[in-house]
Design a protein around this motif. Structure first.
Motif, PDB file in Angstrom:
ATOM      1  N   ILE A 124       1.305  -1.399   0.079  1.00  0.00           N
ATOM      2  CA  ILE A 124       0.057   0.204  -0.132  1.00  0.00           C
ATOM      3  C   ILE A 124       0.843   1.019   0.428  1.00  0.00           C
ATOM      4  CG2 ILE A 124       0.211   0.549   2.606  1.00  0.00           C
ATOM      5  CD1 ILE A 124      -2.952   0.777  -0.299  1.00  0.00           C
ATOM      6  N   GLU A 125       2.095   1.106   0.462  1.00  0.00           N
ATOM      7  CA  GLU A 125       3.117   2.394   0.432  1.00  0.00           C
ATOM      8  C   GLU A 125       3.840   3.071  -1.179  1.00  0.00           C
ATOM      9  OE1 GLU A 125       2.794   0.767   4.772  1.00  0.00           O
ATOM     10  OE2 GLU A 125       3.098  -0.274   2.773  1.00  0.00           O
ATOM     11  N   LYS A 126       3.406   1.923  -2.089  1.00  0.00           N
ATOM     12  CA  LYS A 126       3.592   2.596  -2.880  1.00  0.00           C
ATOM     13  C   LYS A 126       3.115   3.069  -3.912  1.00  0.00           C
ATOM     14  CE  LYS A 126       4.970   0.259  -7.676  1.00  0.00           C
ATOM     15  NZ  LYS A 126       5.480  -1.176  -7.950  1.00  0.00           N
ATOM     16  N   LYS A 127       1.809   3.415  -3.296  1.00  0.00           N
ATOM     17  CA  LYS A 127       0.819   4.192  -4.087  1.00  0.00           C
ATOM     18  C   LYS A 127       1.187   5.869  -3.555  1.00  0.00           C
ATOM     19  CE  LYS A 127      -0.561   0.356  -4.782  1.00  0.00           C
ATOM     20  NZ  LYS A 127      -0.756   0.356  -6.644  1.00  0.00           N
ATOM     21  N   PRO A 128       1.694   6.868  -3.054  1.00  0.00           N
ATOM     22  CA  PRO A 128       1.677   5.640  -1.454  1.00  0.00           C
ATOM     23  C   PRO A 128       0.485   6.261  -1.064  1.00  0.00           C
ATOM     24  CG  PRO A 128       3.240   8.046  -2.262  1.00  0.00           C
ATOM     25  CD  PRO A 128       1.826   7.992  -3.943  1.00  0.00           C
ATOM     26  N   VAL A 129       0.382   5.564   0.019  1.00  0.00           N
ATOM     27  CA  VAL A 129      -0.733   5.970   0.924  1.00  0.00           C
ATOM     28  C   VAL A 129      -0.095   5.674   2.275  1.00  0.00           C
ATOM     29  CG1 VAL A 129      -3.078   4.825   1.748  1.00  0.00           C
ATOM     30  CG2 VAL A 129      -2.735   5.717  -0.666  1.00  0.00           C
ATOM     31  N   PHE A 130       0.661   6.475   3.789  1.00  0.00           N
ATOM     32  CA  PHE A 130       0.849   6.115   4.769  1.00  0.00           C
ATOM     33  C   PHE A 130      -0.284   5.632   6.115  1.00  0.00           C
ATOM     34  CE2 PHE A 130       5.238   8.388   3.226  1.00  0.00           C
ATOM     35  CZ  PHE A 130       5.426   6.993   2.299  1.00  0.00           C
ATOM     36  N   HIS A 131      -1.112   6.634   5.291  1.00  0.00           N
ATOM     37  CA  HIS A 131      -2.188   6.651   6.761  1.00  0.00           C
ATOM     38  C   HIS A 131      -3.159   5.510   6.756  1.00  0.00           C
ATOM     39  CE1 HIS A 131      -1.098   9.887   9.468  1.00  0.00           C
ATOM     40  NE2 HIS A 131       0.070  10.032   7.993  1.00  0.00           N
ATOM     41  N   TYR A 132      -3.040   4.235   5.571  1.00  0.00           N
ATOM     42  CA  TYR A 132      -4.807   3.488   5.498  1.00  0.00           C
ATOM     43  C   TYR A 132      -3.762   1.710   5.673  1.00  0.00           C
ATOM     44  CZ  TYR A 132      -8.904   1.056   3.559  1.00  0.00           C
ATOM     45  OH  TYR A 132      -9.301  -0.389   3.627  1.00  0.00           O
TER      46      TYR A 132
END
Length: 399
Positions: A124-132
């Motif tokens: 998920i960090e690749k999207k980047p999305v850090f708070h989900y």
């Protein structure tokens, strides 16, 4: 004054007016109700016979036209697409700017429903999305096409391609959800190109995913009209929006779009419960000047609040923008400090692996609550969504 001098003076005046028009920045206030004059996607080059041949080629490769959402009749057999701010008016067999929506006789069709050209399981960090759901994976897919033409697009091989030129999977919505569950993914990411162009496919998949307890993450340029956005938001958990710059000139000359609709999208999302991430790729000399960036940071803080995630990402030369150097990390660090000084609490650096700016810090005690190096988590110091050190609540979905 003779005729020659008159014409020279006229050209000088016209040239000055043209330069002034180019340099002037129009009003950036979002106006979702404003609609550009109807136009065809390529009025001077459209060949109906070629359009029919293209549709036949698609059908031979397994693409089946499916009636689209958000359109209206425009008279004379034409249709007007209402999905994005380009409002393409299409004749039968004519495709929109996105390459994947086509006019038929008095109706609009999507060409890529259930036909992704790229499928993967990503952190998920690749999207980047850090708070989900940090540390989880997202079942990720895209179809061909895009409604912008960014000169630095890293996925240009699929975003700037017609669907019939690429290999595609046969993967309808129910199979996407089943595959995500089978792979242990906690979310589905609509990503890589621009998900708005495959709206119907995305929306139907997202509804099934939500019913199955799987999250929905959209990675978008935010170039979507208010009505389809509002309907999509009912099934979303996260929308990561690329705010590519903060001037209309940058959007026109580098991205082939306009800024105001993207700002309207962000304001529309702020009225929902969707988690908002904003990413700006910082391009040397084009969108990295501090006064403009400061105005952007202040706008984000005022309109979206202090708790959004903002990513300032490093540019690398690619596609049609190879004449500029990579963004110096020092530029990103300076802009991050500037953004946080405006009151934004969660400002990250992208494409700089190993930098402290990849980690989430508590805004109260300033200790690391989620440590990251690249896409890997190095530590987690959260208890029930709060900082394990001081108890401050950290906005997000953590479990």
């Amino acid at each position: 004054m003779n005729r020659r001098q008159f014409l020279l003076d006229l050209c000088t005046i016209a040239g000055a007016a043209g330069i002034a028009g180019l340099l002037a920045e129009p009003d950036l206030s979002p106006n979702p109700s404003a609609r550009p004059s109807p136009r065809s996607a390529a009025p001077d080059r459209f060949d109906p016979a070629e359009g029919r041949r293209g549709l036949l080629a698609l059908e031979q490769k397994g693409f089946t036209p499916r009636e689209a959402m958000f359109w209206e009749k425009a008279g004379g057999g034409k249709v007007r697409c209402l999905l994005c701010p380009k409002f393409c008016v299409l004749r039968p067999y004519e495709r929109g700017n996105c390459r994947v929506r086509v006019g038929l006789e008095n109706r609009l069709a999507t060409l890529v429903y259930g036909r992704p050209c790229s499928v993967a399981v990503d952190p998920i960090e690749k999207k980047p999305v850090f708070h989900y759901l940090p540390g989880s994976t997202a079942f990720s897919f895209a179809t061909a096409g895009c409604l912008l033409s960014c000169r630095y697009c890293q996925n240009w091989q699929i975003s700037q391609a017609d669907p019939e030129t690429l290999d595609a999977h046969d993967l309808p919505p129910d199979q996407v959800v089943a595959a995500a569950a089978r792979e242990g993914c906690r979310s589905i990411a609509y990503t890589y190109t621009e998900p708005t162009i495959f709206y119907e496919y995305m929306y139907d998949t997202a509804r099934l995913a939500r019913a199955s307890g799987i999250g929905n993450v959209v990675v978008s340029c935010g170039y979507i009209n208010p009505e389809p956005l509002a309907q999509l938001a009912t099934v979303l958990d996260v929308m990561k929006v690329d705010l590519k710059g903060f001037t209309e000139r940058f959007y026109r000359t580098v991205c082939g779009g306009t800024l105001a609709p993207v700002l309207a999208t962000l304001e529309g999302l702020a009225r929902t419960r969707v988690l908002i991430d904003v990413v700006t790729l910082v391009v040397p000399t084009l969108n990295d000047d501090e006064p403009t960036m400061l105005a952007m940071f202040r706008w984000l803080h005022e309109r979206l609040g202090p708790d959004i995630s903002l990513f300032l990402s490093r540019f690398h030369p690619t596609f049609r923008l190879r004449n500029l150097p990579p963004t110096p990390p020092e530029t990103l660090e300076r802009l991050r400090d500037l953004a946080m000084a405006t009151g934004l609490r969660y400002v990250y650096l992208g494409n700089v692996p190993g930098h402290a700016g990849e980690s989430t810090f508590c805004p109260s005690c300033h200790k690391v609550v989620v440590g990251r190096v690249g896409y890997q988590l190095t530590e987690r110091n959260l208890r029930d969504g709060c900082c394990a050190f001081c108890g401050t609540r950290i906005p997000g979905v953590w479990e």
